[in-house]
Enzyme design. Structure first.
Site, short mmCIF file in Angstrom:
data_model
loop_
_atom_site.label_atom_id
_atom_site.label_comp_id
_atom_site.label_asym_id
_atom_site.label_seq_id
_atom_site.Cartn_x
_atom_site.Cartn_y
_atom_site.Cartn_z
N SER A 102 -27.39 -2.86 10.47
CA SER A 102 -26.11 -3.57 10.49
C SER A 102 -25.49 -3.60 9.09
CB SER A 102 -26.34 -4.98 11.08
OG SER A 102 -25.14 -5.64 11.31
N HIS A 127 -24.00 -0.47 14.08
CA HIS A 127 -23.32 -0.94 15.29
C HIS A 127 -21.99 -1.56 14.90
CE1 HIS A 127 -25.18 -5.29 15.11
NE2 HIS A 127 -24.69 -4.90 13.96
#
Length: 200
Positions: A102, A127
């Site tokens: 992330s 993501h």
């Protein structure tokens, strides 16, 4: 057990003036190494930004090494570190040891081109931004629009640093996407995999 997790080792150095002791992170900072270990949040962001600015003030031409082992965290905290990395004159070399997920992977790819690396067994993950909101419908819509703008901004930055089109990045970030270190090289997230330290 909790006290053991918060234990910070001390190192002792001998000099002509006698012995000096440092906590391990201060000793690494003397070598221009910043360790981002754990959640990306405001506290971590403040520490990392302060260290980046301090090392730039000491010598704006020498590289700074940012070692990352993080599952990610707060987007705005990560963007503060990203902006500081881009703002300072000193080049920032990044290295993933463990995992960069992330916001951790976002900061990993933000290092100086040609100097973004991972260790062989590192795990990388990208993501789209996450968020959840409660409240009146009009307020939820405002937050959703802001989240969409943040998603577009992050997509543009991944494309810029990884040499991908925005459409490619958007497709990849649409769902959780895990990569090995070698796959991270192929995707453009990093430049190389370190099997061993370069000779100095």
């Amino acid at each position: 057990m909790r006290d053991m997790l918060q234990l910070v080792p001390m190192v002792v150095e001998q000099s002509a003036r006698g012995e000096r002791s440092f906590d391990i992170y201060s000793r690494l900072l003397r070598e221009r190494i910043i360790f981002l270990n754990g959640e990306v949040n405001d506290a971590m962001s403040g520490l990392v930004c302060a260290q980046l600015l301090f090392l730039e003030a000491e010598n704006p031409n020498r590289p700074i090494n940012l070692y990352i082992n993080s599952y990610g965290g707060v987007v705005t905290s990560g963007l503060a570190m990203y902006d500081t990395m881009q703002f300072i004159k000193a080049p920032v070399h990044t290295l993933c040891m463990g995992t960069a997920r992330s916001m951790g992977s976002f900061l990993l790819m933000a290092g100086e081109r040609g100097h973004r690396a991972a260790l062989p067994n590192a795990s990388l993950h990208v993501h789209q931004p996450l968020g959840g909101f409660q409240g009146q419908a009009s307020d939820i819509l405002i937050h959703a629009n802001e989240m969409q703008e943040t998603k577009r901004r992050i997509t543009r930055l991944y494309a810029q640093h990884c040499g991908r089109t925005e459409a490619e990045v958007e497709r990849t970030l649409d769902r959780d996407h895990f990569m090995t270190a070698q796959q991270g090289v192929e995707w453009g997230l990093i430049d190389r995999v370190f099997a061993e330290r370069d000779a100095t």
